[in-house]
Design a protein around this motif. Structure first.
Motif, PDB file in Angstrom:
ATOM      1  N   GLU A  63       0.955  -1.228   0.036  1.00 50.56           N
ATOM      2  CA  GLU A  63      -0.041  -0.191   0.111  1.00 50.56           C
ATOM      3  C   GLU A  63       0.862   1.374   0.043  1.00 50.56           C
ATOM      4  O   GLU A  63       0.687   2.317  -0.692  1.00 50.56           O
ATOM      5  CB  GLU A  63      -0.888   0.000   1.260  1.00 50.56           C
ATOM      6  CG  GLU A  63      -1.882   1.162   1.374  1.00 50.56           C
ATOM      7  CD  GLU A  63      -2.942   0.918   0.368  1.00 50.56           C
ATOM      8  OE1 GLU A  63      -2.959   0.096  -0.279  1.00 50.56           O
ATOM      9  OE2 GLU A  63      -3.398   2.278   0.300  1.00 50.56           O
ATOM     10  N   HIS A  64       2.003   1.129   0.983  1.00 47.57           N
ATOM     11  CA  HIS A  64       2.887   2.272   0.951  1.00 47.57           C
ATOM     12  C   HIS A  64       3.462   2.641  -0.351  1.00 47.57           C
ATOM     13  O   HIS A  64       3.534   3.856  -0.706  1.00 47.57           O
ATOM     14  CB  HIS A  64       3.971   1.870   2.110  1.00 47.57           C
ATOM     15  CG  HIS A  64       4.910   3.063   2.301  1.00 47.57           C
ATOM     16  ND1 HIS A  64       4.805   4.188   2.708  1.00 47.57           N
ATOM     17  CD2 HIS A  64       6.260   2.951   2.033  1.00 47.57           C
ATOM     18  CE1 HIS A  64       5.766   5.016   3.025  1.00 47.57           C
ATOM     19  NE2 HIS A  64       6.668   4.226   2.571  1.00 47.57           N
ATOM     20  N   LYS A  65       3.934   1.691  -1.020  1.00 46.52           N
ATOM     21  CA  LYS A  65       4.455   1.707  -2.213  1.00 46.52           C
ATOM     22  C   LYS A  65       3.700   2.234  -3.346  1.00 46.52           C
ATOM     23  O   LYS A  65       4.121   3.102  -4.334  1.00 46.52           O
ATOM     24  CB  LYS A  65       5.264   0.171  -2.822  1.00 46.52           C
ATOM     25  CG  LYS A  65       6.499  -0.012  -2.129  1.00 46.52           C
ATOM     26  CD  LYS A  65       7.182  -1.151  -2.802  1.00 46.52           C
ATOM     27  CE  LYS A  65       8.572  -1.575  -1.854  1.00 46.52           C
ATOM     28  NZ  LYS A  65       8.639  -3.066  -2.192  1.00 46.52           N
ATOM     29  N   ARG A  66       2.428   1.654  -3.325  1.00 46.96           N
ATOM     30  CA  ARG A  66       1.458   2.210  -4.361  1.00 46.96           C
ATOM     31  C   ARG A  66       1.134   3.593  -4.154  1.00 46.96           C
ATOM     32  O   ARG A  66       0.979   4.277  -5.215  1.00 46.96           O
ATOM     33  CB  ARG A  66       0.035   1.291  -4.051  1.00 46.96           C
ATOM     34  CG  ARG A  66      -0.211   0.522  -5.209  1.00 46.96           C
ATOM     35  CD  ARG A  66      -1.818   0.100  -5.249  1.00 46.96           C
ATOM     36  NE  ARG A  66      -2.223  -0.251  -4.014  1.00 46.96           N
ATOM     37  CZ  ARG A  66      -2.131  -1.485  -3.407  1.00 46.96           C
ATOM     38  NH1 ARG A  66      -1.712  -2.398  -4.047  1.00 46.96           N
ATOM     39  NH2 ARG A  66      -2.610  -1.739  -2.220  1.00 46.96           N
ATOM     40  N   ASN A  67       1.275   3.969  -2.859  1.00 45.82           N
ATOM     41  CA  ASN A  67       1.077   5.685  -2.694  1.00 45.82           C
ATOM     42  C   ASN A  67       2.155   6.554  -3.051  1.00 45.82           C
ATOM     43  O   ASN A  67       2.379   7.632  -2.480  1.00 45.82           O
ATOM     44  CB  ASN A  67       0.475   5.668  -1.144  1.00 45.82           C
ATOM     45  CG  ASN A  67      -0.794   5.030  -1.111  1.00 45.82           C
ATOM     46  OD1 ASN A  67      -1.547   5.185  -1.931  1.00 45.82           O
ATOM     47  ND2 ASN A  67      -1.119   4.781   0.164  1.00 45.82           N
ATOM     48  N   GLY A  68       3.284   5.809  -3.588  1.00 48.90           N
ATOM     49  CA  GLY A  68       4.415   6.412  -3.925  1.00 48.90           C
ATOM     50  C   GLY A  68       5.421   6.820  -2.592  1.00 48.90           C
ATOM     51  O   GLY A  68       6.218   7.511  -2.972  1.00 48.90           O
ATOM     52  N   GLY A  69       5.162   6.080  -1.557  1.00 45.96           N
ATOM     53  CA  GLY A  69       6.208   6.221  -0.463  1.00 45.96           C
ATOM     54  C   GLY A  69       7.432   5.890  -0.804  1.00 45.96           C
ATOM     55  O   GLY A  69       7.769   4.821  -1.223  1.00 45.96           O
ATOM     56  N   LYS A  70       8.362   6.780  -0.267  1.00 48.21           N
ATOM     57  CA  LYS A  70       9.801   6.591  -0.683  1.00 48.21           C
ATOM     58  C   LYS A  70      10.332   5.902   0.498  1.00 48.21           C
ATOM     59  O   LYS A  70      11.220   4.958   0.320  1.00 48.21           O
ATOM     60  CB  LYS A  70      10.610   7.947  -0.799  1.00 48.21           C
ATOM     61  CG  LYS A  70       9.926   8.643  -2.160  1.00 48.21           C
ATOM     62  CD  LYS A  70      11.149   8.256  -3.331  1.00 48.21           C
ATOM     63  CE  LYS A  70      10.520   8.565  -4.602  1.00 48.21           C
ATOM     64  NZ  LYS A  70       9.294   8.492  -5.071  1.00 48.21           N
ATOM     65  N   ASP A  71      10.343   6.464   1.586  1.00 45.09           N
ATOM     66  CA  ASP A  71      11.080   5.690   2.841  1.00 45.09           C
ATOM     67  C   ASP A  71      10.448   4.310   3.028  1.00 45.09           C
ATOM     68  O   ASP A  71       9.472   3.996   2.833  1.00 45.09           O
ATOM     69  CB  ASP A  71      10.938   6.432   4.157  1.00 45.09           C
ATOM     70  CG  ASP A  71      11.409   7.980   3.942  1.00 45.09           C
ATOM     71  OD1 ASP A  71      12.349   8.207   3.052  1.00 45.09           O
ATOM     72  OD2 ASP A  71      10.985   8.843   4.606  1.00 45.09           O
ATOM     73  N   LEU A  72      11.298   3.470   3.649  1.00 40.88           N
ATOM     74  CA  LEU A  72      11.117   2.510   4.322  1.00 40.88           C
ATOM     75  C   LEU A  72       9.909   2.332   5.492  1.00 40.88           C
ATOM     76  O   LEU A  72      10.181   3.283   6.234  1.00 40.88           O
ATOM     77  CB  LEU A  72      12.170   1.265   4.703  1.00 40.88           C
ATOM     78  CG  LEU A  72      13.129   0.927   3.753  1.00 40.88           C
ATOM     79  CD1 LEU A  72      14.320   0.239   3.960  1.00 40.88           C
ATOM     80  CD2 LEU A  72      12.464   0.037   2.511  1.00 40.88           C
ATOM     81  N   LEU A  73       9.080   1.524   5.452  1.00 45.99           N
ATOM     82  CA  LEU A  73       8.135   1.583   6.559  1.00 45.99           C
ATOM     83  C   LEU A  73       8.859   0.819   7.742  1.00 45.99           C
ATOM     84  O   LEU A  73       9.469  -0.109   7.484  1.00 45.99           O
ATOM     85  CB  LEU A  73       6.953   0.897   6.402  1.00 45.99           C
ATOM     86  CG  LEU A  73       5.724   1.120   5.422  1.00 45.99           C
ATOM     87  CD1 LEU A  73       4.675   0.441   5.527  1.00 45.99           C
ATOM     88  CD2 LEU A  73       5.311   2.728   6.235  1.00 45.99           C
TER      89      LEU A  73
END
Ligand code: HEM
Length: 476
Positions: A63-73
């Motif tokens: 989900e984080h990657k889909r939303n373009g999240g750069k940092d690691l969760l």
């Protein structure tokens, strides 16, 4: 065996699903006081990462990657497992029904082919001292960063009252693994993409990739469909963990590839090709069986395609044209080499009960310029190998002893092409190793291999109990 599927809230997360990780530590411990330990364990059990949590972590990352999240969760995992000597220390006397587990790995080291010497009639593997003494259990902590692992481990140690002084339990050895940097992410130290092929577990991994074989839950979980031996009822949904501390001699491996490069190509390409022939995949992960003559990095990283093969091209089962019989991935998962054996030779043979769930991580630094230049390893590096299965004799032990180390495996091949050793992990205590088929243009030629590139320095067999078992049988 129970044929209903397991509840993911009851299974530890490393066994099925698996942790999302960049860093990982394995802390091997000894129990000093069973009663005190059981009490502390009661406080730790709610903190253990279940398979349900591991699955939800994976979804969060997607989900984080889909939303373009750069940092690691910030994600971390925690599991705990016990050896036979650990069960005994806790006063748990039920027999789990697994021979290798009961005996411990040290006793089995000679049969596994580990290097060593015989002292006063007793085989002593060349293991680090920590693994030659009883280890009662292992805590595995993973995370997105070094700091996350440290934080979770500190909390775990505090909860268990694990301290150097002992009293409740104390650390024997801690091993730290890390995903390799930059473009080597996901690759083991010889340079090959790892973690591509694992079996899908029925009713858990419900959307397998093309070519990914689905196995019954009892191949991984005790007490479930197709798990055979009698088990104590509390063993349900537990799994056996085979841990191996494997060093890799990377500069030596690379030098061998250069010295024995496949002729007719540039020295670099010939070395690269030989490496691929030893593993059965190119460094990118692309299977030789699908692209036998040149690497295809797009294919290597595409999970929709990179497992979608069996050694069943016309004549594949009888030739090494596309992939050597002894290549590491063919030895350890001989897709179709056994299933394709005709009835007149006693086949077809199923390999479902030979499948293992691999969860390794590399350890140690990148090769230094000095090591590269001297072609000699001076820094410790390798793989913290671990795999799960419901039966060690059918899984890890069988793959190592009866496949990787067995020169005649896979069987029923042309008489002038005895497969030889798995060049990556096949081993023979102190003897010599060879294989055929390394050069596709001279398949009958035998290639002499160094005694070992992967050196076993220790290991143990553990049992990863279910959450209910941890609560009722282990904790107090
Ligand atoms: C696959 C490397 C130890 C069993 C692989 C792959 C690589 C690799 C590069 C291909 C990627 C993949 O399919 O996921 C290594 C190295 C090892 C090592 C460098 C030691 C340092 C072991 C051991 C075993 C093992 C000890 C078991 C006895 C397997 C299996 C596969 C595999 C079952 C999947 C084969 C398939 O399904 O096609 N390994 N491995 N490996 N390895 Fe290893």
């Amino acid at each position: 065996p129970i044929t209903t599927p397991a509840d993911l809230n009851n299974v530890q997360g490393d066994v099925v699903i698996g942790f999302s990780k960049r860093f990982e530590s394995a802390v091997f411990f000894q129990i000093d006081n069973a009663d005190a330990f059981r009490k502390q364990l009661a406080a730790l059990v709610p903190k253990i990462t279940t398979a349900a949590q591991a699955a939800s972590d994976k979804d969060k990352i997607k989900e984080h990657k889909r939303n373009g999240g750069k940092d690691l969760l910030k994600i971390s995992g925690l599991n705990i497992s016990f050896s036979q000597t650990g069960l005994t220390a806790l006063g748990i006397t039920d027999d789990l029904g697994d021979g290798p587990f009961r005996d411990g790995q040290l006793k089995g080291a000679e049969a596994l082919g580990d290097s060593g010497s015989t002292v006063n009639g007793v085989f002593q593997p060349n293991w680090v001292p920590a693994f030659k003494n009883p280890i009662h259990g292992v805590i595995i902590v993973s995370g997105d960063s070094h700091a996350t692992v440290e934080e979770r481990l500190l909390d775990t140690k505090n909860t268990l009252k694990l301290s150097p002084q002992g009293g409740t339990c104390h650390e024997i050895i801690r091993l730290n693994g890390a995903v390799r940097p930059d473009d080597q992410k996901g690759h083991e130290h010889f340079g090959f993409l790892d973690g591509i092929s694992n079996p899908a577990v029925k009713d858990i991994d419900t959307t397998p990739f093309p070519g990914q074989e689905t196995v019954a839950q009892g191949i991984v979980l005790l007490g479930r469909e197709k798990d055979t031996p009698p088990r104590p009822s509390w063993a349900l949904d537990g799994s056996f963990l085979a841990f191996r501390y494997l060093f890799q001699l990377v500069p030596e491996f690379n030098d061998f590839l250069r010295q024995n490069a496949i002729p007719g190509l540039s020295p670099e390409d010939g070395a690269e090709f030989l490496g691929a022939r030893l593993v059965g995949r190119w460094k990118s992960g692309a299977p030789l069986d699908l692209t036998p003559l040149k690497d295809d990095p797009e294919l290597g990283k595409d999970p929709q395609r990179n497992n979608n093969f069996r050694y069943d091209f016309p004549e594949d089962i009888q030739t090494q044209d596309r992939c050597p019989f002894a290549a590491h991935v063919r030895k350890t998962n001989p897709r179709f080499d056994l299933e394709g054996v005709p009835p007149e030779k006693g086949g077809p043979f199923s390999t479902e009960n030979r499948r293992i769930v691999r969860r390794g991580i590399p350890f140690g630094p990148e090769v230094t310029p000095q090591e590269k230049q001297s072609k000699t390893t001076t820094q410790e590096r390798g793989l913290l190998f671990r795999c799960y299965q419901s039966n060690i004799a059918n899984g890890f032990q069988f793959i190592q002893e009866s496949w990787a180390n067995a020169t005649g495996f896979p069987p029923f091949k042309p008489a002038d092409q005895v497969p030889g050793f798995d060049p990556i992990i096949g081993q023979v205590n102190s003897g010599t190793r060879s294989m055929t088929g390394a050069n596709p243009n001279a398949a009958t030629a035998s290639l002499q291999l160094p005694t070992e590139w992967v050196v076993s320095k220790g290991g143990e067999y553990f049992f990863s109990p279910s959450l209910p078992a941890l609560k009722t049988t282990f904790a107090k």
